[in-house]
Design an enzyme around this catalytic site. Structure first.
Site, mmCIF file in Angstrom:
data_model
loop_
_atom_site.group_PDB
_atom_site.id
_atom_site.type_symbol
_atom_site.label_atom_id
_atom_site.label_comp_id
_atom_site.label_asym_id
_atom_site.label_seq_id
_atom_site.Cartn_x
_atom_site.Cartn_y
_atom_site.Cartn_z
ATOM 1 C CB SER A 140 -5.686 -1.426 4.168
ATOM 2 O OG SER A 140 -4.400 -1.128 3.698
ATOM 3 C CD GLN B 157 -1.572 -4.892 2.522
ATOM 4 O OE1 GLN B 157 -1.121 -5.986 2.860
ATOM 5 N NE2 GLN B 157 -0.836 -3.799 2.529
ATOM 6 C CE LYS C 61 -6.927 -10.677 -5.130
ATOM 7 N NZ LYS C 61 -6.571 -9.665 -6.168
ATOM 8 C CE1 TYR D 50 1.386 6.499 -0.185
ATOM 9 C CE2 TYR D 50 -0.390 7.358 -1.550
ATOM 10 C CZ TYR D 50 0.046 6.814 -0.359
ATOM 11 O OH TYR D 50 -0.864 6.575 0.652
#
Length: 327
Positions: free
Chosen positions: A212, A216, A222, A66
């Site tokens: 996840s 995602q 939304k 990361y």
């Protein structure tokens, strides 16, 4: 309403909250993996970490890949800034195996410890099962780190059932447990329930850490409410089929049910999803949603402040099986 308490991670002695914070988004836009997310401001990342802790999340999952350690450094710096003691929270990180041999595990551990500012590595994981060395050699190297006290527990990530069983067997030769297997798992991706991995993990007392869990953001609802939102997101999500306006109706029935329960419990859809994840399989599954905003960190933690009933868990499960994205 019942607050969900900490639980042991697999067969380890480490007790942690069932929800941790995934820290991929703290990569600062570094390297190809880190560019998946927009770079966040240092102050925003610090606040997300602080708010997570204040609301009951006591462990964080990061990785070498990361941002080439950027996420690890951000996490350690924030914990230092907020004067969080070494044993107040638990840290999980991962060794990146691409084009590396098992010997790299021991050779690079000091880099991981430096990136974390010498905070204890409570869980060290093989990030993917594609090292050029065998699983046996990797596990022997990880076992050596644990014997030396450089890591406290050993886990894997993205291992299938066969690979997980092999890793478990190798560690058992040294009387060490395979504490966890971190895999993709959500209401819309329940492959581990069909391919034997989850059942094997329960048998071996190896915890499943689900990444996840909100698919995602798709399971937040939304994008169903406002399909145009996906065009403003970072990374490749805007091109994924599951987010396309003509594909959203496929998952709408599940999202509609989740909204009903969100209204009933006066929580968000995401909190209903996370609550299902940490309750449906007893104490076998932990989740690591990310957070790019303080509000999301608060929501993640808030999912531990209530419990869906057995009947509600089953109803959500049944609806989810009808709309699976992955076969």
């Amino acid at each position: 309403m019942k607050t969900i308490t900490n639980r042991k991670l697999g067969s380890s002695d480490m007790e942690i909250s069932p929800i941790g914070l995934g820290c991929w988004q703290f990569s600062k836009g570094s390297n190809a993996v880190g560019k998946y997310w927009d770079s966040l401001a240092d102050e925003d990342m610090n606040q997300i970490i602080k708010v997570s802790i204040e609301n009951g999340i006591d462990w964080f999952d990061t990785a070498e890949v990361y941002g080439n350690g950027a996420s690890e450094r951000v996490l350690a710096a924030a914990l230092d800034e907020w004067n969080i003691g070494f044993d107040e929270v638990k840290l999980a990180t991962k060794w990146w195996p691409l084009f590396r041999k098992a010997a790299s595990i021991e050779k690079t551990i000091e880099r991981r410890k430096d990136a974390l500012n010498q905070r204890p590595i409570d869980l060290y994981q093989i990030h993917q099962p594609f090292s050029v060395s065998s699983i046996k050699n990797q596990m022997k190297a990880m076992a050596e780190l644990q014997k030396q006290g450089k890591v406290r527990n050993i886990g894997v990530s993205n291992f299938n059932e066969k690979q997980m069983r092999e890793a478990h067997a190798v560690l058992a030769e040294d009387n060490l447990p395979l504490v966890s297997n971190q895999v993709k798992y959500s209401l819309l991706d329940r492959r581990i329930e069909k391919n034997g991995l989850l059942a094997a993990a329960k048998e071996l007392e190896t915890a499943v850490i689900a990444y996840s869990p909100l698919e995602q953001g798709l399971l937040s609802g939304k994008y169903h409410d406002n399909p145009e939102m996906i065009k403003k997101t970072s990374g490749p999500r805007k091109w994924m089929g599951k987010f396309k306006e003509n594909q959203l109706p496929k998952t709408e029935p599940l999202v509609s049910l989740l909204k009903e329960y969100a209204d009933q419990y006066n929580v968000t859809v995401s909190q209903i999803v996370l609550n299902w994840m940490i309750n449906y399989h007893g104490s076998a599954v932990f989740v690591i949603p990310g957070a790019s905003k303080v509000k999301q960190a608060e929501e993640n933690a808030g999912a531990m402040t209530f419990s869906l009933t057995g009947e509600e868990l089953e109803q959500i499960s049944e609806e989810a099986w009808k709309v699976q994205l992955y076969k």
